[in-house]
Design an enzyme around this catalytic site. Sequence first.
Site, PDB file in Angstrom:
ATOM      1  N   GLY A 271       0.760  -1.243   0.000  1.00  0.00           N
ATOM      2  CA  GLY A 271       0.000   0.000   0.000  1.00  0.00           C
ATOM      3  C   GLY A 271       0.787   1.287   0.000  1.00  0.00           C
ATOM      4  O   GLY A 271       0.213   2.354  -0.251  1.00  0.00           O
ATOM      5  N   GLU A 309       3.689  -6.954   2.186  1.00  0.00           N
ATOM      6  CA  GLU A 309       3.473  -7.323   0.781  1.00  0.00           C
ATOM      7  C   GLU A 309       3.593  -6.115  -0.138  1.00  0.00           C
ATOM      8  O   GLU A 309       2.639  -5.740  -0.807  1.00  0.00           O
ATOM      9  CB  GLU A 309       2.044  -7.856   0.598  1.00  0.00           C
ATOM     10  CG  GLU A 309       1.763  -9.164   1.235  1.00  0.00           C
ATOM     11  CD  GLU A 309       0.279  -9.482   1.220  1.00  0.00           C
ATOM     12  OE1 GLU A 309      -0.046 -10.630   1.551  1.00  0.00           O
ATOM     13  OE2 GLU A 309      -0.556  -8.602   0.899  1.00  0.00           O
ATOM     14  N   PRO A 310       4.750  -5.483  -0.198  1.00  0.00           N
ATOM     15  CA  PRO A 310       4.858  -4.313  -1.065  1.00  0.00           C
ATOM     16  C   PRO A 310       4.923  -4.692  -2.540  1.00  0.00           C
ATOM     17  O   PRO A 310       5.504  -5.712  -2.908  1.00  0.00           O
ATOM     18  CB  PRO A 310       6.185  -3.671  -0.629  1.00  0.00           C
ATOM     19  CG  PRO A 310       6.978  -4.787  -0.033  1.00  0.00           C
ATOM     20  CD  PRO A 310       6.000  -5.792   0.509  1.00  0.00           C
ATOM     21  N   GLY A 311       4.307  -3.873  -3.376  1.00  0.00           N
ATOM     22  CA  GLY A 311       4.399  -4.037  -4.820  1.00  0.00           C
ATOM     23  C   GLY A 311       4.990  -2.782  -5.427  1.00  0.00           C
ATOM     24  O   GLY A 311       6.153  -2.714  -5.801  1.00  0.00           O
ATOM     25  N   ARG A 312       4.140  -1.721  -5.441  1.00  0.00           N
ATOM     26  CA  ARG A 312       4.530  -0.454  -6.076  1.00  0.00           C
ATOM     27  C   ARG A 312       5.849   0.115  -5.519  1.00  0.00           C
ATOM     28  O   ARG A 312       6.679   0.593  -6.277  1.00  0.00           O
ATOM     29  CB  ARG A 312       3.405   0.564  -5.859  1.00  0.00           C
ATOM     30  CG  ARG A 312       3.543   1.835  -6.672  1.00  0.00           C
ATOM     31  CD  ARG A 312       2.459   2.851  -6.268  1.00  0.00           C
ATOM     32  NE  ARG A 312       1.163   2.276  -6.077  1.00  0.00           N
ATOM     33  CZ  ARG A 312       0.171   2.282  -6.994  1.00  0.00           C
ATOM     34  NH1 ARG A 312       0.340   2.886  -8.131  1.00  0.00           N
ATOM     35  NH2 ARG A 312      -0.987   1.709  -6.714  1.00  0.00           N
ATOM     36  N   TYR A 352      -7.704   5.919 -13.693  1.00  0.00           N
ATOM     37  CA  TYR A 352      -7.725   6.592 -12.382  1.00  0.00           C
ATOM     38  C   TYR A 352      -7.433   8.084 -12.478  1.00  0.00           C
ATOM     39  O   TYR A 352      -7.296   8.748 -11.446  1.00  0.00           O
ATOM     40  CB  TYR A 352      -6.651   6.003 -11.445  1.00  0.00           C
ATOM     41  CG  TYR A 352      -6.537   4.503 -11.411  1.00  0.00           C
ATOM     42  CD1 TYR A 352      -7.590   3.704 -10.963  1.00  0.00           C
ATOM     43  CD2 TYR A 352      -5.363   3.870 -11.805  1.00  0.00           C
ATOM     44  CE1 TYR A 352      -7.465   2.325 -10.918  1.00  0.00           C
ATOM     45  CE2 TYR A 352      -5.224   2.485 -11.753  1.00  0.00           C
ATOM     46  CZ  TYR A 352      -6.292   1.725 -11.315  1.00  0.00           C
ATOM     47  OH  TYR A 352      -6.156   0.369 -11.272  1.00  0.00           O
ATOM     48  N   CYS A 382      -8.360   4.377 -30.211  1.00  0.00           N
ATOM     49  CA  CYS A 382      -9.519   5.062 -30.787  1.00  0.00           C
ATOM     50  C   CYS A 382     -10.456   5.620 -29.720  1.00  0.00           C
ATOM     51  O   CYS A 382     -11.632   5.255 -29.657  1.00  0.00           O
ATOM     52  CB  CYS A 382     -10.248   4.109 -31.715  1.00  0.00           C
ATOM     53  SG  CYS A 382      -9.166   3.556 -33.021  1.00  0.00           S
TER      54      CYS A 382
HETATM   55  N1  LLP Z   1      -1.382  -7.026  -1.000  1.00  0.00           N
HETATM   56  C1  LLP Z   1      -2.618  -7.106  -1.522  1.00  0.00           C
HETATM   57  C2  LLP Z   1      -3.582  -8.036  -0.934  1.00  0.00           C
HETATM   58  C3  LLP Z   1      -2.985  -6.305  -2.619  1.00  0.00           C
HETATM   59  O1  LLP Z   1      -4.207  -6.388  -3.122  1.00  0.00           O
HETATM   60  C4  LLP Z   1      -2.039  -5.412  -3.171  1.00  0.00           C
HETATM   61  C5  LLP Z   1      -2.381  -4.554  -4.310  1.00  0.00           C
HETATM   62  C6  LLP Z   1      -0.746  -5.375  -2.610  1.00  0.00           C
HETATM   63  C7  LLP Z   1      -0.460  -6.183  -1.514  1.00  0.00           C
HETATM   64  C8  LLP Z   1       0.337  -4.475  -3.131  1.00  0.00           C
HETATM   65  O2  LLP Z   1       0.005  -3.140  -2.947  1.00  0.00           O
HETATM   66  P1  LLP Z   1       1.058  -1.980  -3.302  1.00  0.00           P
HETATM   67  O3  LLP Z   1       2.213  -2.093  -2.366  1.00  0.00           O
HETATM   68  O4  LLP Z   1       1.486  -2.189  -4.705  1.00  0.00           O
HETATM   69  O5  LLP Z   1       0.274  -0.757  -3.119  1.00  0.00           O
HETATM   70  N2  LLP Z   1      -3.879  -1.053 -10.287  1.00  0.00           N
HETATM   71  C9  LLP Z   1      -3.742  -0.065  -9.230  1.00  0.00           C
HETATM   72  C10 LLP Z   1      -3.196  -0.691  -7.964  1.00  0.00           C
HETATM   73  C11 LLP Z   1      -3.944  -1.911  -7.528  1.00  0.00           C
HETATM   74  C12 LLP Z   1      -3.383  -2.545  -6.268  1.00  0.00           C
HETATM   75  C13 LLP Z   1      -3.917  -3.908  -6.078  1.00  0.00           C
HETATM   76  N3  LLP Z   1      -3.507  -4.574  -4.884  1.00  0.00           N
HETATM   77  C14 LLP Z   1      -2.874   1.081  -9.721  1.00  0.00           C
HETATM   78  O6  LLP Z   1      -2.492   1.092 -10.890  1.00  0.00           O
HETATM   79  O7  LLP Z   1      -2.596   2.028  -8.981  1.00  0.00           O
END
Ligand code: LLP
Length: 465
Positions: A271, A309-312, A352, A382
């Site tokens: 998040g 659980e970091p992604g971004r 978004y 398009c």
């Molecule tokens: N854990 C869970 C259960 C999640 O659903 C997510 C992201 C993460 C971890 C990783 O979150 P992060 O650290 O990346 O914020 N498509 C959207 C973002 C969707 C996020 C989905 N879940 C965008 O482009 O901003």
Amino acid sequence: MSSLGLSGLGRLEGGIGAIGAHSHGAEWAELWPDTAAFEGNYLRRVGGVELSELIAAHGSPAYVLDLATVESRINQWKTALAAGAGVGETTIHYASKALPVVGVCAFMAQHGLHVDVASEGELAVALAAGIAPEHILVHGNNKSMELLAQSVEYGVGFIVIDSLDELHRLGALGQPATVLLRLTPGVVADTHEAVATAAEHQKFGLSIRYELAHAAVDLIRQYPQLDLAGLHLHIGSNIANKDNFIAGIGRVAAFAHDTRVAVRHLNLGGGLGVPYVPGAVVPSITDHVETLFEALDGAFPSVPHLMVEPGRSLVGTAGITVYSVGTVKDVGDVRFVSVDGGMSDNPRPAMYGAVHTMAPVHRIGGAESPTMRQVMVAGLHCESGDMLGQAALPADLRAGDLVASATTGAYTLSMSSNYNRVPRPVMVAVANGNHETWVRRETVADVIARDQLPQALKLVTRLAD
Ligand code: LLP
């Protein structure tokens, strides 16, 4: 605050003339990969690789991932987590949905990270990357029976339960599994509504307020082969407000206290946002982890194992997308610069209203324009809404020039589509002056490979003759 704000499309009204050069201060630099080398206003190299040479070799558009930046973010997470007093073991599960690529998962594993997956496809990516099943955590609000069955067969580390239905489905398999309950604490995170996941009345998790979480704790007793190992919380994505995280943790702690669930494993999700525009105020990874530890302090009797659980925050800033300019069109005093990609490789602006900062790419041997001007960078699709956004680009920008979009490491490739049957870009990893394809470019043949000529329709046409 979060940079997932409304886009500046409307700001074009009234026209925009020439402007001065960007100031390439610290606020600008933090939007780009750590190794980004600018020459004047032009982005020249990433990972020691000349971008114009990279495009000559791999074609355009291209997703470019700077491994030094990913590694630095991994190390920031690790160092910050190691500093936490009062928790036992800590584990980073890379949220693979941000960039679900075999090479990326393998890179994460090489650095000691575990992986979170949310579909059969992401599970296949993690396994193909060589992630040990016990290092995989499985998510999803509607996991297929196949995904549940594969999860228990491979023996994944954790399955995160998202509903009572799912608990029954998993229980009915009769196989042992270690589960966490994903709680919905009723916290509305300050982010785009589409990615806020802990408010009441949204689809994720087990509501505390409506006692779905309490029901799950009771229900799980019916399935002695399921080990209720702990709790999970993910309040949403691209969040900069630390109070949101503190509120979520407080409510999960209160639930654990009320229900006396033994929390051997506590997963705080992902998040944390990243800056998309100069001056965006987003906590660093270090500050964010400090916030988590402060919130945890005294909230639980003990936390033997803390998971995140970091992604971004791991891959977002590490990635850029490089496009080639095609048509340049002046409509009154608004200039539209169309590039060879758009909402198919990055749907975030259209979905978004997300803003991605852009810069021109150095032309080898070419003169640099002394003047920059505001333009609208348009995609090739398009729809009028297929805009990558506003940008300050050279006044003499012309067909064949390259433009880079920042902060596209997370949630662009993973959300890409074939709209207009456009093939998806190559993904190239760069490090120490080297570049390597990690996902090959799609071809038009790939894109139409699943279509079949309708035999039945031929028959109907013949009958009508
Ligand atoms: N854990 C869970 C259960 C999640 O659903 C997510 C992201 C993460 C971890 C990783 O979150 P992060 O650290 O990346 O914020 N498509 C959207 C973002 C969707 C996020 C989905 N879940 C965008 O482009 O901003």
